[in-house]
Scaffold this active site. Structure first.
Site, PDB file in Angstrom:
ATOM      1  N   HIS A  82      91.958  86.771  38.829  1.00 51.27           N
ATOM      2  CA  HIS A  82      93.070  87.593  39.324  1.00 51.27           C
ATOM      3  C   HIS A  82      92.576  89.012  39.577  1.00 51.27           C
ATOM      4  O   HIS A  82      92.259  89.738  38.648  1.00 51.27           O
ATOM      5  CB  HIS A  82      94.212  87.583  38.305  1.00 51.27           C
ATOM      6  CG  HIS A  82      95.385  88.394  38.745  1.00 51.27           C
ATOM      7  ND1 HIS A  82      96.175  88.016  39.800  1.00 51.27           N
ATOM      8  CD2 HIS A  82      95.878  89.572  38.313  1.00 51.27           C
ATOM      9  CE1 HIS A  82      97.116  88.923  39.982  1.00 51.27           C
ATOM     10  NE2 HIS A  82      96.962  89.880  39.094  1.00 51.27           N
ATOM     11  N   ASP A 115      92.353  88.125  34.506  1.00 51.87           N
ATOM     12  CA  ASP A 115      92.111  89.298  35.346  1.00 51.87           C
ATOM     13  C   ASP A 115      90.607  89.545  35.511  1.00 51.87           C
ATOM     14  O   ASP A 115      89.872  89.629  34.519  1.00 51.87           O
ATOM     15  CB  ASP A 115      92.738  90.541  34.705  1.00 51.87           C
ATOM     16  CG  ASP A 115      94.261  90.468  34.686  1.00 51.87           C
ATOM     17  OD1 ASP A 115      94.814  89.453  35.173  1.00 51.87           O
ATOM     18  OD2 ASP A 115      94.891  91.414  34.172  1.00 51.87           O
ATOM     19  N   HIS A 146     101.564  94.018  43.504  1.00 52.74           N
ATOM     20  CA  HIS A 146     102.516  94.071  42.391  1.00 52.74           C
ATOM     21  C   HIS A 146     102.210  95.146  41.336  1.00 52.74           C
ATOM     22  O   HIS A 146     102.894  95.187  40.318  1.00 52.74           O
ATOM     23  CB  HIS A 146     102.638  92.681  41.747  1.00 52.74           C
ATOM     24  CG  HIS A 146     101.323  92.129  41.281  1.00 52.74           C
ATOM     25  ND1 HIS A 146     100.610  91.228  42.026  1.00 52.74           N
ATOM     26  CD2 HIS A 146     100.605  92.342  40.168  1.00 52.74           C
ATOM     27  CE1 HIS A 146      99.497  90.916  41.372  1.00 52.74           C
ATOM     28  NE2 HIS A 146      99.475  91.577  40.236  1.00 52.74           N
ATOM     29  N   ASP A 177      93.501  92.538  40.938  1.00 48.44           N
ATOM     30  CA  ASP A 177      94.537  93.462  41.384  1.00 48.44           C
ATOM     31  C   ASP A 177      93.935  94.468  42.365  1.00 48.44           C
ATOM     32  O   ASP A 177      92.987  95.167  41.986  1.00 48.44           O
ATOM     33  CB  ASP A 177      95.103  94.247  40.184  1.00 48.44           C
ATOM     34  CG  ASP A 177      95.909  93.351  39.252  1.00 48.44           C
ATOM     35  OD1 ASP A 177      96.807  92.649  39.748  1.00 48.44           O
ATOM     36  OD2 ASP A 177      95.616  93.341  38.034  1.00 48.44           O
ATOM     37  N   ASP A 187     101.166  86.713  38.937  1.00 51.39           N
ATOM     38  CA  ASP A 187     101.411  87.980  38.248  1.00 51.39           C
ATOM     39  C   ASP A 187     102.626  88.787  38.698  1.00 51.39           C
ATOM     40  O   ASP A 187     103.071  89.659  37.947  1.00 51.39           O
ATOM     41  CB  ASP A 187     100.146  88.856  38.301  1.00 51.39           C
ATOM     42  CG  ASP A 187     100.081  89.875  37.182  1.00 51.39           C
ATOM     43  OD1 ASP A 187     100.742  89.649  36.144  1.00 51.39           O
ATOM     44  OD2 ASP A 187      99.392  90.896  37.330  1.00 51.39           O
TER      45      ASP A 187
HETATM   46 ZN   LIG Z   1      98.111  91.560  38.723  1.00 51.61          ZN
END
Ligand SMILES: [Zn+2]
Length: 1021
Positions: A45, A296, A441, A47, A159
């Site tokens: 994941h 993550d 997000h 971000d 998420d």
């Molecule tokens: Zn995230």
């Protein structure tokens, strides 16, 4: 979903090892006839910004993950991986050579690497507008088509903080077949697990049949990390996260570490893991189970790849070679899993549905991950940037459309070399990507670190500046009478925009136009798809101004003061307001000049302050009166509305619709929320108030300034933390129907406080209210006393309303915020939050970077004509047409631009691209020029025309609402759409252009179903 909320007790009992669930048991022989199929799905994941900026994450982690992926997946064909964020993937792609690109393509071809969703980011689903959600999906899918040649089949959203059915609809329209969601209220998860409904067809609540169904998998447990994905017991599952082997940087908080898999322990470890797989499988209806394997920014180092893939392969080999275990375990991509699920559930790909799986409608807000920790704070966190996002959206849409029109016109004229088509296209592409990135997000949600917020803000800010240049150079071409004289000079723009944002964190300021006796052209661009009469306000350097139309007809105008503070007017600048009439997507031309004109009327001012002295300066050109002890109320009115305001606070107390005499007590006030004294306090994500709100009060009464004029009238109250303006527009059309409310909020000096605007009416709305989802659809809500206060807040992207049998009261907004209706007749919207501490969701800081923030709203009171039987049981509701158009006008304001003084003598003509306004219920979401397939990536001669047929309620009269449009049952004749330009081909395609329909044949008629969003590939000539 409302029905599910009715059923649930929201009690949170201890479920044992699966704390928020229940004990799961099974019989050993359950898989004897049909073995358990296990798909372990490795994922990482990433971000695009959170604790680090996008670029810093890329440099420190993401590029290494992707580089190692190429090497490690090639080592063993059985290894798999999924990836979803194209923002990162495309950045990496630009940095690798052709040999590596070929290696990636072969991984995709062999099914080892799958792109899931394929959007620019994994977007937030609460605060994001559907324009931006579509745009980032299109950008990702277009990139994939150009570079990898893949079409994603499955959505992956582990998420985002709660899930919206809008996303399900968009994925379905883009041609995806399956999707996965994760962050859902723990009580809802438990209920779905008990009913074995974690896999379902997600259907839009307005869909009369099954055409919007998309297969959805809801992850059952607390998180998407390894401890919460292999089965119900995190203590066991953590032992199968081999990155946490002893000696590594991370360990298992349940204090039992993983063991490397060797011959001597493989049987015991495999059986232990299989037990978890079997228990998880018991929550689903088929004998196929999906086990995500990641977290993550995982798989950064080669060692981690070896630890996970080698140990798991040993476990799989053991399981698969022991037939008495009745299991087949393997690595898989997310679509490998869904393919097996389709087969096991007997889903007929032609019909899409499966009798074995249930259908669910509704949304998954508001998310709680534990106890009373509801994630309703982020609906408002960092509101300055939520507003800036909306400003970028409207600029991007406006620029895309006017650029596409200008480009087609330039191509037709053969003067392509003069127009900055490539330069503008680069600005558009960059803006699409910056807007796309901000839908992440942790971006639009306001849940990033302070400096990450600045990074996003700088991107939004720069793109707004660049888009203004695109709009100026396109409008220049389109309005220029003699196209032969067109020349583009980037250092001397033809038009000057009427406002300038001085910095990424500052509100825009109006520029002052210099006027002389010679007329100066002011072009007004209407980016909405309806002809409109809307107020335009520009700042000018003289109190004596004349406004005339392109044909020389004088225009009624209002001269008002520019206020430097609440009582001091500027002597150098004045506000000039008039009602501009502009065709849909068109450009109108007005001429401004200095000189006396009786049709430019100065506003009258009245100042009120209970007690205390008041001195007003700089108002020589206006009639000013100061009232110290008047009556309790005063009134302001327009041709359509009359409002009563309190003489003490200036805030509204009553409203009357003049046409039908409808009167309603509507009291506007401000309130404060504090944060709880418990250990866990409000932060960027969570809203944990200290009980009900307290009414905002001031030590000394505020200065109230009342403006009355021929174009608008308004009341401005200057509180310490809010400058509140209520305005009525003297317009006979749509703009005159609603009350404009602008709040400029500043809570930078506060400590753990949140400020909200509360509207209290005497509507008998009971516990019902309605909020929009992503500006696309309406979700009915119920305020429940069994839930804590913070659970009754919901996201509002563009509107919320309450109603009773007689009237509906709609609050329209120009930014996303959190809203609630805590009592019958009430609506409240949180406007800013300042929180001094972290709320323990990983951010590691509070929210203390508050800015002076503009919140803009419209309040619309509508009389209802026809009452539905059994209205309370309806799962669906729609805004009125008037409400839709008011919302569009609020979110897509007119764009005025004055001709630069260097070009004063150029002669301009108005531009009107459409034959008429679009049907009232059809919205042009975008007209977006498609990138050329050629090297360099400039514009092609095709554009994506995205249309949305809005759902609306016909119980509201359209008589005298000023709507100039009609409805056509979703039908549009292609040849009757554009006037000067012609649509040469109109080919229906999937939402993000990935799939072609009907053999790619061009259509002569467009037919849209209610609520449908459709994309067409078009050629404008
Ligand atoms: Zn995230």
């Amino acid at each position: 979903m409302l029905d599910v909320y009715d059923l649930l007790a929201f009690d949170n009992p201890d479920g044992g090892v699966w704390k928020q669930g229940f004990d799961i048991s099974y019989e050993k022989n359950e898989w004897d006839n049909e073995p358990l199929q296990v798909f372990v799905v490795p994922h990482s994941h990433n971000d695009p910004g959170w604790l680090k900026t996008f670029d810093d994450y890329y440099r420190d982690q993401t590029q290494h993950i992707l580089n190692n992926m190429v090497v490690k997946l090639h080592e063993d064909e059985r290894r798999k991986m999924i990836w979803s964020e194209i923002s990162y993937f495309s950045k990496w792609w630009d940095s690798i050579d052709n040999q590596k690109r070929d290696a990636v393509k072969s991984l995709v071809k062999r099914g080892q690497l799958e792109i899931a969703t394929g959007g620019w980011v994994m977007p937030d689903e609460a605060s994001s507008h559907y324009f931006a959600l579509i745009d980032q999906l299109l950008e990702g899918h277009q990139w994939l088509e150009r570079n990898l040649g893949v079409k994603p089949k499955t959505g992956w959203a582990v998420d985002p903080f709660g899930h919206s059915p809008t996303m399900a609809y968009l994925l379905k329209q883009a041609g995806l077949s399956n999707m996965l969601i994760q962050r859902i209220h723990y009580s809802v998860k438990k209920h779905f697990a008990k009913q074995k409904t974690l896999e379902f067809f997600w259907r839009q609540n307005w869909d009369p049949d099954s055409s919007t169904d998309i297969l959805c998998h809801m992850m059952p447990f607390y998180s998407y990390d390894v401890p919460h994905t292999c089965g119900p017991d995190p203590k066991i599952c953590c032992q199968f996260d081999f990155k946490r082997l002893p000696g590594g940087r991370i360990n298992c908080p349940w204090r039992v570490p993983p063991q490397p898999i060797v011959d001597s322990n493989v049987q015991q470890r495999a059986e232990m893991l299989l037990d978890q797989y079997r228990k998880k499988s018991k929550l689903f209806r088929t004998k196929v189970v999906m086990i995500p394997l990641g977290d993550d920014f995982r798989y950064t180092e080669a060692l981690e790849w070896d630890q996970q893939f080698q140990n798991y392969q040993k476990l799989f080999d053991y399981m698969n070679s022991h037939p008495e275990l009745h299991v087949k375990a393997q690595f898989g991509t997310i679509s490998d899993y869904f393919t097996a699920l389709h087969k096991a559930a007997g889903i007929d790909p032609a019909r899409g549905n499966a009798p074995a799986l249930p259908v669910v409608s509704g949304d998954f807000f508001t998310y709680a991950d534990r106890d009373d920790h509801y994630w309703s704070g982020y609906f408002t966190s960092r509101p300055f940037y939520k507003r800036l996002d909306r400003v970028l959206e409207s600029h991007l849409r406006a620029a895309e459309i006017v650029y596409s029109l200008a480009l087609a016109s330039v191509q037709k004229s053969g003067k392509l070399n003069d127009f900055p088509s490539l330069e503008n296209y680069k600005s558009l592409t960059e803006a699409r990507r910056n807007l796309g990135l901000f839908q992440h997000h942790d971006a639009i949600t306001g849940t990033g670190k302070d400096w990450v917020v600045v990074d996003y803000g700088t991107r939004l800010f720069h793109s707004i500046l660049n888009l203004k240049r695109v709009i100026v150079s396109s409008a220049h071409w389109l309005t220029l009478k003699d196209k032969g004289t067109y020349s583009h000079n980037p250092s001397a723009p033809f038009f000057q925009m009427d406002d300038i944002q001085p910095a990424q964190d500052a509100l825009p300021r109006k520029t002052v136009l210099k006027l002389g006796p010679k007329p100066r052209s002011l072009v007004v661009y209407n980016p909405s798809d309806q002809e409109r009469s809307s107020m335009v306000t520009v700042y000018v350097n003289s109190p004596r101004v004349r406004v005339v139309t392109a044909h020389g007809h004088p225009v009624l105008a209002q001269l008002s003061a520019v206020w430097e503070d609440s009582t001091k007017a500027s002597r150098e600048a004045f506000q000039l307001s008039f009602v501009a009439q502009v065709p849909a997507l068109g450009l109108a031309v007005y001429q401004l000049s200095e000189g006396m004109d009786l049709r430019t009327v100065p506003a009258d001012y009245t100042f009120l302050r209970q007690g205390g002295e008041l001195s007003v300066t700089g108002t020589e050109h206006f009639r000013v009166s100061i009232l110290q002890d008047g009556s309790a109320h005063f009134t302001v009115e327009s041709p359509l509305l009359k409002i009563w305001c309190s003489s003490t606070t200036g805030t509204m107390e009553k409203i009357k619709i003049k046409e039908d005499g409808t009167e309603q007590h509507i009291k506007v006030e401000f309130i404060w929320y504090g944060t709880t004294s418990n250990r866990d306090k409000s932060g960027a994500y969570l809203f944990l108030p200290d009980g009900e709100a307290k009414i905002y009060t001031t030590n000394s009464p505020p200065v109230v300034r009342v403006t009355k004029g021929v174009v608008f009238s308004e009341v401005t109250t200057n509180y310490e933390h809010v400058t509140h303006t209520v305005r009525l527009h003297n317009v006979q059309g749509v703009e005159g129907q609603s009350v404009e409310i602008s709040n400029t909020v500043d809570i930078r000096g506060e400590f753990n406080r949140e400020i909200a605007m509360r509207i209290t009416s005497d509507l008998n709305s009971s516990d019902r209210f309605f909020t929009d989802l992503n500006g696309f659809q309406i979700q009915p809500r119920r305020t429940m006393t069994k839930l804590p206060l913070q659970a009754n807040f919901y996201p509002m992207t563009t509107m919320a309303y309450i109603q009773d049998t007689g009237v509906r009261l709609t609050l329209l907004s120009g930014q996303s915020v959190g809203v609630a209706s805590l009592k019958s007749g009430q609506l409240e919207a949180i406007m800013d939050r300042r929180l001094m501490q972290d709320d323990n969701r990983g951010l590691g800081q509070g929210v203390q970077d508050n800015k002076i923030t503009a919140n803009s709203f419209r309040l619309l009171l509508e009389k209802r004509n026809r009452l539905e039987e059994r209205e309370h049981s309806q799962p669906v509701s729609y805004p009125s047409l008037l409400s839709h158009i008011s919302s569009m006008f609020l979110n897509h304001p007119l764009i005025p631009m004055a001709i630069s003084l260097d070009f004063e003598s150029a002669s301009l003509s108005p531009f009107s691209p459409l034959v008429s306004s679009l049907p009232c219920d059809v919205h042009m979401v975008n007209l977006r020029t498609i990138q050329s397939k050629e090297e360099g990536g400039g514009p092609s001669n095709e554009a994506a025309l995205i249309l949305h047929r809005r759902g609306f309620h016909c119980e509201f009269s359209n008589r005298n609402t000023g709507l100039l449009c009609t409805t056509t049952r979703g039908k549009i004749l292609v040849e009757k759409l554009f006037s000067e330009l012609a649509l040469e081909s109109v080919t229906p395609v999937s939402l993000s252009l990935m799939h072609q329909f009907d053999g790619g044949r061009s259509q002569r008629e467009i037919q849209l179903k209610p609520m449908e969003i459709s994309t067409y590939r078009v050629q404008l000539r």
